[in-house]
Design a protein around this motif. Structure first.
Motif, mmCIF file in Angstrom:
data_model
loop_
_atom_site.group_PDB
_atom_site.id
_atom_site.type_symbol
_atom_site.label_atom_id
_atom_site.label_comp_id
_atom_site.label_asym_id
_atom_site.label_seq_id
_atom_site.Cartn_x
_atom_site.Cartn_y
_atom_site.Cartn_z
ATOM 1 N N SER A 264 37.237 33.163 43.328
ATOM 2 C CA SER A 264 36.741 34.656 42.902
ATOM 3 C C SER A 264 37.801 35.174 42.422
ATOM 4 O O SER A 264 37.805 36.031 41.411
ATOM 5 C CB SER A 264 36.090 35.337 44.338
ATOM 6 O OG SER A 264 37.578 35.629 45.169
ATOM 7 N N LYS A 265 39.278 35.045 42.772
ATOM 8 C CA LYS A 265 40.362 35.359 42.056
ATOM 9 C C LYS A 265 40.586 35.139 40.548
ATOM 10 O O LYS A 265 40.707 35.998 39.801
ATOM 11 C CB LYS A 265 41.629 35.047 42.903
ATOM 12 C CG LYS A 265 41.785 35.971 44.013
ATOM 13 C CD LYS A 265 43.029 35.548 44.995
ATOM 14 C CE LYS A 265 43.331 36.133 46.367
ATOM 15 N NZ LYS A 265 44.104 35.496 46.994
ATOM 16 N N GLU B 58 39.148 41.809 50.718
ATOM 17 C CA GLU B 58 40.092 41.564 49.705
ATOM 18 C C GLU B 58 39.393 41.483 48.594
ATOM 19 O O GLU B 58 39.727 42.145 47.356
ATOM 20 C CB GLU B 58 41.087 40.358 50.146
ATOM 21 C CG GLU B 58 41.906 40.317 48.887
ATOM 22 C CD GLU B 58 42.804 38.789 49.469
ATOM 23 O OE1 GLU B 58 43.629 38.536 48.366
ATOM 24 O OE2 GLU B 58 42.625 38.280 50.564
ATOM 25 N N PHE B 59 38.134 40.695 48.464
ATOM 26 C CA PHE B 59 37.716 40.335 47.230
ATOM 27 C C PHE B 59 37.179 41.920 46.602
ATOM 28 O O PHE B 59 37.064 42.242 45.517
ATOM 29 C CB PHE B 59 36.272 39.671 47.566
ATOM 30 C CG PHE B 59 35.397 39.275 46.479
ATOM 31 C CD1 PHE B 59 35.736 38.754 45.199
ATOM 32 C CD2 PHE B 59 33.873 39.647 46.576
ATOM 33 C CE1 PHE B 59 34.893 38.685 44.099
ATOM 34 C CE2 PHE B 59 33.087 39.436 45.538
ATOM 35 C CZ PHE B 59 33.560 38.946 44.237
ATOM 36 N N GLU C 224 39.820 31.806 46.348
ATOM 37 C CA GLU C 224 40.645 31.496 45.165
ATOM 38 C C GLU C 224 39.691 31.474 43.916
ATOM 39 O O GLU C 224 40.214 31.659 42.820
ATOM 40 C CB GLU C 224 41.351 30.104 45.140
ATOM 41 C CG GLU C 224 42.457 30.023 46.277
ATOM 42 C CD GLU C 224 43.528 31.323 46.127
ATOM 43 O OE1 GLU C 224 44.025 31.319 44.667
ATOM 44 O OE2 GLU C 224 44.091 31.687 47.004
ATOM 45 N N GLU D 11 40.138 37.307 36.964
ATOM 46 C CA GLU D 11 41.011 37.185 36.099
ATOM 47 C C GLU D 11 40.472 36.908 34.597
ATOM 48 O O GLU D 11 40.979 37.458 33.675
ATOM 49 C CB GLU D 11 42.226 36.077 36.447
ATOM 50 C CG GLU D 11 43.453 35.816 35.447
ATOM 51 C CD GLU D 11 44.024 34.669 35.811
ATOM 52 O OE1 GLU D 11 44.619 34.014 34.952
ATOM 53 O OE2 GLU D 11 44.513 34.827 36.985
ATOM 54 N N ASN E 244 39.793 43.548 44.771
ATOM 55 C CA ASN E 244 40.273 42.885 43.720
ATOM 56 C C ASN E 244 39.221 43.304 42.741
ATOM 57 O O ASN E 244 39.505 43.656 41.470
ATOM 58 C CB ASN E 244 40.510 41.484 43.790
ATOM 59 C CG ASN E 244 41.466 41.102 44.803
ATOM 60 O OD1 ASN E 244 42.637 42.022 44.653
ATOM 61 N ND2 ASN E 244 41.519 40.118 45.520
#
Length: 181
Positions: free
Chosen positions: A132-133, A166-167, A130, A137, A170
């Protein structure tokens, strides 16, 4: 008083639910979007490379707030702290003044001051999915070429491969270059 705060809550709703427990329990509503019981909230959120601004609302009162902290995720923690401050009978004006004085924590989306023609964001402490997301952003608010230097996400056990995949996906949506360290 018990307060539950957390950097990595995946907020869709930035509202606080104040239960009628004795002592009061404050917690954030995550992923539900359910506003039942909320009396204090944040609206008019604007996030940029310079920080964030928003309106803190309590009942019929409102105050505009600014913080140097980067990222929407920090606003949710500020709301939790503001709810406690309101419970301790601080005014919205006093809370807004305190919010403006919040300083950046080292290595957590910290802008490194330099005379270089580029901006360095030190997020060396981050190591969660979370987090890293949220970092990406924030990075998307900046112009120019974006470079991420990362060891990837570590200590995730059996989820490490999928989380890093996933990272990577993104990162590719936001960054021009990535350096795996």
């Amino acid at each position: 008083m018990i307060v539950i705060c957390g950097y990595n809550f995946p907020f869709l709703s930035l509202n606080i639910f104040t239960s009628e427990l004795n002592p009061p329990l404050y917690f954030a509503i995550s992923r539900s979007g359910n506003n039942v019981g909320s009396t204090n909230r944040i609206s008019s959120i604007k996030v940029s490379k310079d920080g964030s601004s928003f309106t803190l609302e309590s009942g019929n009162e409102k105050v505009k707030c600014k913080t140097k902290l980067l990222g929407k995720h920090n606003i949710s923690n500020i709301l939790l702290a503001a709810n406690v401050a309101l419970d301790l009978e601080l005014s919205l004006k006093e809370i807004a003044s305190g919010i403006e004085k919040i300083s950046q924590t080292a290595h957590r989306l910290e802008i490194v001051k330099s005379n270089a023609p580029y901006t360095i964001i030190d997020n060396a402490y981050n190591s969660s999915v979370e987090g890293s997301k949220a970092s990406l952003e924030v990075l998307s608010c900046f112009g120019g070429n974006k470079i991420v230097i990362t060891p990837g996400l570590v200590e995730l056990g059996s989820k490490q491969y999928d989380s890093n995949f996933e990272f990577g996906v993104n990162v590719s949506k936001v960054c021009d270059y990535v350096i795996i360290d």
